[in-house]
Design a protein around this motif. Structure first.
Motif, PDB file in Angstrom:
ATOM      1  N   GLY A 169       0.804  -1.224   0.000  1.00  0.00           N
ATOM      2  CA  GLY A 169       0.000   0.000   0.000  1.00  0.00           C
ATOM      3  C   GLY A 169       0.828   1.260   0.000  1.00  0.00           C
ATOM      4  N   ILE A 170       2.159   1.156  -0.243  1.00  0.00           N
ATOM      5  CA  ILE A 170       3.046   2.323  -0.206  1.00  0.00           C
ATOM      6  C   ILE A 170       3.232   2.834  -1.630  1.00  0.00           C
ATOM      7  N   ALA A 171       2.755   4.040  -1.897  1.00  0.00           N
ATOM      8  CA  ALA A 171       2.932   4.610  -3.237  1.00  0.00           C
ATOM      9  C   ALA A 171       4.391   5.022  -3.451  1.00  0.00           C
ATOM     10  N   HIS A 172       4.953   5.757  -2.486  1.00  0.00           N
ATOM     11  CA  HIS A 172       6.372   6.123  -2.592  1.00  0.00           C
ATOM     12  C   HIS A 172       6.876   6.469  -1.195  1.00  0.00           C
ATOM     13  N   ARG A 173       8.074   5.975  -0.885  1.00  0.00           N
ATOM     14  CA  ARG A 173       8.701   6.281   0.391  1.00  0.00           C
ATOM     15  C   ARG A 173      10.213   6.229   0.212  1.00  0.00           C
ATOM     16  N   GLU A 174      10.900   7.209   0.758  1.00  0.00           N
ATOM     17  CA  GLU A 174      12.373   7.240   0.720  1.00  0.00           C
ATOM     18  C   GLU A 174      12.872   7.633   2.100  1.00  0.00           C
ATOM     19  N   ILE A 175      13.780   6.799   2.645  1.00  0.00           N
ATOM     20  CA  ILE A 175      14.326   7.033   3.978  1.00  0.00           C
ATOM     21  C   ILE A 175      15.846   6.946   3.883  1.00  0.00           C
ATOM     22  N   GLU A 176      16.523   7.912   4.497  1.00  0.00           N
ATOM     23  CA  GLU A 176      17.977   7.895   4.603  1.00  0.00           C
ATOM     24  C   GLU A 176      18.358   7.593   6.045  1.00  0.00           C
ATOM     25  N   PHE A 177      19.330   6.671   6.210  1.00  0.00           N
ATOM     26  CA  PHE A 177      19.760   6.234   7.524  1.00  0.00           C
ATOM     27  C   PHE A 177      21.178   6.769   7.791  1.00  0.00           C
ATOM     28  N   PRO A 178      21.448   7.256   8.997  1.00  0.00           N
ATOM     29  CA  PRO A 178      22.817   7.677   9.334  1.00  0.00           C
ATOM     30  C   PRO A 178      23.736   6.464   9.474  1.00  0.00           C
ATOM     31  N   ASP A 179      25.032   6.706   9.354  1.00  0.00           N
ATOM     32  CA  ASP A 179      25.992   5.597   9.407  1.00  0.00           C
ATOM     33  C   ASP A 179      26.092   5.021  10.807  1.00  0.00           C
ATOM     34  N   HIS A 180      25.838   5.819  11.832  1.00  0.00           N
ATOM     35  CA  HIS A 180      25.944   5.341  13.206  1.00  0.00           C
ATOM     36  C   HIS A 180      24.745   5.860  13.991  1.00  0.00           C
ATOM     37  N   GLY A 181      24.475   5.164  15.116  1.00  0.00           N
ATOM     38  CA  GLY A 181      23.452   5.643  16.029  1.00  0.00           C
ATOM     39  C   GLY A 181      22.115   4.916  15.857  1.00  0.00           C
ATOM     40  N   VAL A 182      21.187   5.347  16.684  1.00  0.00           N
ATOM     41  CA  VAL A 182      19.857   4.734  16.720  1.00  0.00           C
ATOM     42  C   VAL A 182      18.898   5.562  15.872  1.00  0.00           C
ATOM     43  N   VAL A 183      18.154   4.880  14.994  1.00  0.00           N
ATOM     44  CA  VAL A 183      17.135   5.520  14.168  1.00  0.00           C
ATOM     45  C   VAL A 183      15.774   4.948  14.577  1.00  0.00           C
ATOM     46  N   VAL A 184      14.853   5.795  15.022  1.00  0.00           N
ATOM     47  CA  VAL A 184      13.509   5.367  15.414  1.00  0.00           C
ATOM     48  C   VAL A 184      12.552   5.729  14.281  1.00  0.00           C
ATOM     49  N   VAL A 185      12.082   4.706  13.560  1.00  0.00           N
ATOM     50  CA  VAL A 185      11.128   4.904  12.467  1.00  0.00           C
ATOM     51  C   VAL A 185       9.747   4.612  13.030  1.00  0.00           C
ATOM     52  N   CYS A 186       8.902   5.645  13.120  1.00  0.00           N
ATOM     53  CA  CYS A 186       7.611   5.476  13.783  1.00  0.00           C
ATOM     54  C   CYS A 186       6.483   5.761  12.799  1.00  0.00           C
ATOM     55  N   GLY A 187       5.379   5.109  13.087  1.00  0.00           N
ATOM     56  CA  GLY A 187       4.188   5.280  12.247  1.00  0.00           C
ATOM     57  C   GLY A 187       3.073   4.406  12.768  1.00  0.00           C
ATOM     58  N   ALA A 188       1.862   4.637  12.289  1.00  0.00           N
ATOM     59  CA  ALA A 188       0.694   3.886  12.749  1.00  0.00           C
ATOM     60  C   ALA A 188       0.785   2.443  12.275  1.00  0.00           C
ATOM     61  N   ASN A 189      -0.073   1.617  12.849  1.00  0.00           N
ATOM     62  CA  ASN A 189      -0.148   0.225  12.414  1.00  0.00           C
ATOM     63  C   ASN A 189      -0.535   0.152  10.930  1.00  0.00           C
ATOM     64  N   GLU A 190       0.037  -0.867  10.222  1.00  0.00           N
ATOM     65  CA  GLU A 190      -0.245  -1.139   8.811  1.00  0.00           C
ATOM     66  C   GLU A 190       0.223  -0.013   7.899  1.00  0.00           C
ATOM     67  N   ILE A 191       1.119   0.837   8.374  1.00  0.00           N
ATOM     68  CA  ILE A 191       1.643   1.883   7.494  1.00  0.00           C
ATOM     69  C   ILE A 191       2.828   1.379   6.680  1.00  0.00           C
ATOM     70  N   GLY A 192       3.364   0.192   7.084  1.00  0.00           N
ATOM     71  CA  GLY A 192       4.422  -0.403   6.295  1.00  0.00           C
ATOM     72  C   GLY A 192       5.798  -0.313   6.905  1.00  0.00           C
ATOM     73  N   LYS A 193       5.895  -0.429   8.241  1.00  0.00           N
ATOM     74  CA  LYS A 193       7.217  -0.388   8.872  1.00  0.00           C
ATOM     75  C   LYS A 193       7.954  -1.702   8.640  1.00  0.00           C
ATOM     76  N   SER A 194       7.282  -2.831   8.969  1.00  0.00           N
ATOM     77  CA  SER A 194       7.922  -4.138   8.768  1.00  0.00           C
ATOM     78  C   SER A 194       8.156  -4.420   7.299  1.00  0.00           C
ATOM     79  N   SER A 195       7.370  -3.789   6.428  1.00  0.00           N
ATOM     80  CA  SER A 195       7.534  -4.023   4.990  1.00  0.00           C
ATOM     81  C   SER A 195       8.901  -3.566   4.493  1.00  0.00           C
ATOM     82  N   MET A 196       9.569  -2.629   5.180  1.00  0.00           N
ATOM     83  CA  MET A 196      10.873  -2.151   4.712  1.00  0.00           C
ATOM     84  C   MET A 196      11.923  -3.252   4.820  1.00  0.00           C
ATOM     85  N   ILE A 197      11.912  -3.997   5.934  1.00  0.00           N
ATOM     86  CA  ILE A 197      12.864  -5.105   6.088  1.00  0.00           C
ATOM     87  C   ILE A 197      12.529  -6.211   5.094  1.00  0.00           C
TER      88      ILE A 197
END
Length: 882
Positions: free
Chosen positions: A13-41
């Motif tokens: 259900g994701i039309a377009h999404r682009e995320i940049e991750f830093p080389d170090h540290g903790v990144v908290v990717v948050c969003g509502a249920n069924e928005i597609g967080k687990s779909s990235m992995i």
């Protein structure tokens, strides 16, 4: 491996999404249920593992359902010395593109790009570690298995060597183990089954042994056929001799059977004669017995007719007597019926007269009741008319009372805060306050209360202005508003003042009370009946009254009491007449029943007598006809002669049966059957043996031309070669198997040695969360077996869900902290710590902060507040990137 950027297009259900991750540290990717967080992995796994043309279910189920487009995944990744941008489009217009940025720029497409990425990851990425370093929603409490992660094993080897372990490591152990595994794979499958050369040697030996066994069986078959040929030759000669010897026995059995058949025929003929004689004797005896029965029947019927005629005469006399009695009873019943009819008419007349009187009395009562109802109705209508003229109802009176109370309350408040000004004259003087004129004599006083701006003027002398403070002015304004409200309420009630309103309200309540009382009285008079129904009932009663009275008293007036007495007397007389009538009816019925019974009995006796007389005449005529043909003495003599002939035939039959039994017919039959069967069996066995002898002779002639002995020699030679090869390859296979087992045992021992560094790192990270007494027991497979807190040890499976989840994350963070920098992979936490209390959440956030400084930690969650304790975390809100 590091993930720098991830782009999804048309993915589920994701039309377009682009995320940049830093080389170090903790990144908290948050969003509502069924928005597609687990779909990235999931998308990253599809990109790295499947070709763009794949039709597997993992690829098919990510296609969007609302558009006919292809799903696209793009990732920028670093792994070892390589940094590349990798893109794939699935489902429609499939495409794969690879841009290699380092160590040198290069571009590839299609399967070549796919294979190049696989090769780079195989060279630089520990796949087992990449998959183990994920905390997924479905398995967040499962114990993590890190035993297959080579990067962690190498790091622990180094840590174990640095800690002063007994065995020194050369650094070539993984290569040696790989070579041993490769050698072992030449001969065995991963599950230990033979394969390759060892399987081929086993198969060759099994085939050679089977071929040798087959050739040996063929040679043994020739020997078996030769032996069977000799045995069959001897058997055919023996059966020919036995067949010749069985002839005399069969002839003797046949002669005895013929003699038995002749005697049987004679006995059968004697049986027929005896049967015929028995039938003749039975017929003669039956005819004689019928003649005797006919004589007896005639005598019996003669006596019966005489008796029936006597009974009929007696029944005729009884019928005459019963008829006379029935006529007398019928006459008495007619008299009783007339008396009962007269009584019934008297009762009906009396009841009709009583009903008229009761209706007249009810009509008188209804007249009075309706008159009272009309009077009360008229009074209630008058009260209602007076009530409708009252304008002060409950609501208006409430408004007036509330407004008057407000005026009084505010007036009291105004008086308490207003200024009172008093004037005392020393000479005669005249004052003016607004339009009011006041004259004061010398020594007289006058006061005024200044509830608002007030002016007092002494003409030609002075003018005094009294201005109240702001509070008094506010209260004055409220007082004026309250007076206005009271005036409006009085206008609504059409009254001049509060006293008039209360007088009008009292009058209204009195009128309402009168109306309610009259309504209650009217309801009591009417009851459950309607007035119209009462008037209709009165009209019906008046219409039903007769023109003349039915019952009169002695002074000529209507009297319901006399009418009721007359009715009771009439009903008593009717009851007496009814009882007499019922008694007479029962007596007449009984007499009629007796008369009918006597008539029926007489008719039955006469009919029976006539029937018996007719049957007697028939029997007498039949006897005369039969005696005309054969006399009684002749029938007796014929029956006796036929009986003697039957007895002689039965004696002859018995003699023949005794002779037949003496010959033993069953034994003769059995002997004939056995002799014939034995002869036939010998014939059949001789034929079968001769046929088998011919077939074996033909087979021996064919076998002689096949060279089976030569084939056996060749097969045995091949078996000897196969045995040699099996032994040679088997020695190598067993050696490889032994070497692998030794190295595996050595590796397990080494793992036990480097459990200590892993356990130490895990306890270092866990003590800030669980406390200084925190300890864990770790197995050789690097799984957590138990946890100890405050000297209390609990098995891992018995821990709570929150503790398991926390230990699972700490185990992965410990692995990430131990592996070399070039082997590090991102730690992915997918919506975990849902079972963790706020205190431990804060402590887990500190641990994530600590490990995040060494590598990437990606947290996917729908509750970002859980990770507020991660001070250095970068937050990415998926709502902003859709």
């Amino acid at each position: 491996m590091k993930l720098h950027r991830l782009v999804l297009a048309n993915y589920r259900g994701i039309a377009h999404r682009e995320i940049e991750f830093p080389d170090h540290g903790v990144v908290v990717v948050c969003g509502a249920n069924e928005i597609g967080k687990s779909s990235m992995i999931e998308a990253l796994d599809l990109l790295l593992e499947f070709k763009d043309r794949s039709t597997k279910k993992e690829v098919r189920r990510v296609k969007p359902t609302n558009a006919d487009v292809g799903s696209e995944i793009t990732a920028e990744i670093s792994s070892g010395p390589y940094r590349f941008v990798y893109r794939k489009r699935f489902h429609k217009k499939c495409e794969t593109a690879l841009t290699l940025l380092a160590p040198r720029r290069e571009q590839l497409t299609g399967d070549e790009a796919h294979e190049r990425v696989r090769a780079m990851l195989a060279e630089t990425l520990d796949t087992e570690l990449w998959h183990a370093q994920r905390v997924l929603q479905a398995a967040s409490t499962a114990a993590v298995d890190l035993s297959g992660c080579d990067a962690l094993s190498r790091a622990l080897d180094i840590a174990a060597a640095d800690s002063g372990a007994d065995a020194a490591l050369s650094g070539t152990e993984p290569v040696l183990i790989e070579r041993i595994e490769a050698e072992y794979a030449r001969y065995f499958t991963p599950t230990g089954r033979p394969t390759g050369e060892w399987s081929a040697a086993i198969s060759r030996l099994a085939g050679a042994e089977a071929a040798a066994a087959e050739c040996a069986a063929a040679v043994a078959e020739v020997d078996d056929r030769a032996g069977r040929h000799a045995a069959l030759t001897h058997r055919v000669a023996e059966l020919a001799r036995q067949r010749q010897a069985s002839g005399p026995r069969l002839e003797a059995a046949r002669a005895a059977a013929e003699q038995l058949a002749a005697l049987t025929d004679e006995a059968r003929e004697a049986n027929l004669i005896a049967t015929a004689a028995a039938a003749t004797a039975a017929a003669s005896a039956g005819v004689h017995a019928a003649r005797l029965g006919l004589l007896t029947e005639i005598d019996t019927r003669t006596a019966t007719v005489a008796g029936l005629e006597a009974e009929a005469a007696e029944a005729a006399d009884e019928l005459t007597t019963a008829s006379a009695a029935a006529e007398a009873c019928d006459s008495a019943l007619e008299n009783a019926t007339r008396t009962l009819t007269t009584g019934q008419l008297r009762v009906e007349s009396a009841r009709r007269a009583l009903d008229h009187l009761l209706d007249r009395e009810e009509a008188d009562r209804l007249r009075g009741r309706l008159a009272k109802v009309d009077e009360i109705r008229h009074e209630r209508d008058r009260v209602c008319a007076s009530l409708s003229a009252v304008t002060v109802d409950t609501e208006v009176m409430g408004r007036i009372d509330d407004a008057a109370a407000a005026v009084d309350r505010i007036a009291a408040q105004l008086a308490s805060i207003s200024t009172a000004v008093e004037f005392t004259s020393v000479a005669d003087i005249e004052l003016s306050a607004g339009e009011r004129r006041v004259s004061l004599a010398a020594g007289q006083s006058w006061s005024v209360t200044a509830t608002g701006p007030t002016e007092v003027d002494v003409p030609g002398v002075l003018t005094v202005r009294v201005t109240p403070g702001a509070t008094a002015l506010d209260v004055q304004a409220k007082y004026a508003a309250a007076q206005e409200t009271l005036a409006q309420a009085l206008v609504a009630g059409d009254v001049a003042d509060l006293g008039a309103a209360r007088a009008e309200d009292l009058r209204r309540r009195e009128l309402e009370s009168s109306r309610d009382k009259l309504t209650a009285t009217l309801s009591g008079l009417c009851g459950d009946d309607q007035v119209d129904q009462l008037r209709e009932r009165l009209a019906q009663l008046l219409a039903g009254q007769p023109g003349e009275p039915d019952v009169l008293t002695t002074d000529g007036c209507f009297d319901s009491k006399a009418a009721r007495a007359e009715l009771e007397a009439a009903e008593a007389a009717r009851a007496t007449a009814a009882a007499e009538h019922e008694s007479r009816r029962l007596i007449a019925g009984a007499a009629a029943d007796r008369c009918t019974e006597a008539s029926t009995g007489l008719t039955v006796l006469r009919n029976n007598a006539a029937t018996q007389r007719g049957e007697l005449d028939v029997a007498t005529a039949r006897l005369a006809r039969e005696r005309a043909l054969v006399r009684d003495e002749e029938l007796a003599c014929a029956a006796d002669a036929d009986m003697r002939a039957q007895q002689a035939a039965e004696r002859r039959l018995a003699e023949l049966n005794e002779a037949l039994a003496a010959t033993a017919p069953d034994a003769v039959t059995v002997e004939l059957a056995e002799a014939a069967e034995a002869t036939e069996s010998l014939e059949e066995r001789h034929r079968d043996a001769s046929r088998a002898l011919r077939e074996i002779s033909i087979e021996l002639a064919v076998f002689g031309s096949e060279g089976r002995k030569g084939k056996l020699d060749v097969a045995e030679t091949e078996r000897e070669h196969a045995v040699d090869e099996h032994a040679r390859v088997g020695r190598r296979a067993r050696a490889a198997q032994l070497l692998r087992s030794v190295m595996t045992r050595h590796r397990d021992t080494t793992r036990l040695r480097y459990v200590a560094p892993y356990r130490a790192e895990l306890q270092r990270l866990g003590r800030p969360v669980f406390g200084p007494t925190f300890e864990v027991e770790v197995g050789s497979d690097l799984r957590i077996n138990s946890r100890t807190l405050n000297e209390t040890t609990v098995p891992y499976e018995s821990l709570s869900g929150g503790a398991k989840e926390q230990l699972g994350i700490l185990a992965r963070l410990a692995g990430a902290a131990l592996v070399a920098q070039e082997d590090t992979v991102p730690v992915v936490v997918d919506d975990a710590l849902g079972f963790t209390d706020p205190d431990r959440l804060a402590k887990m956030g500190q641990v994530l902060d600590t490990v995040g400084g060494q590598g990437q930690v990606i947290v996917l969650t729908c509750s970002p507040d859980r990770y507020q304790g991660v001070k250095g975390a970068r937050r990415i809100d998926l709502h902003a990137v859709h």
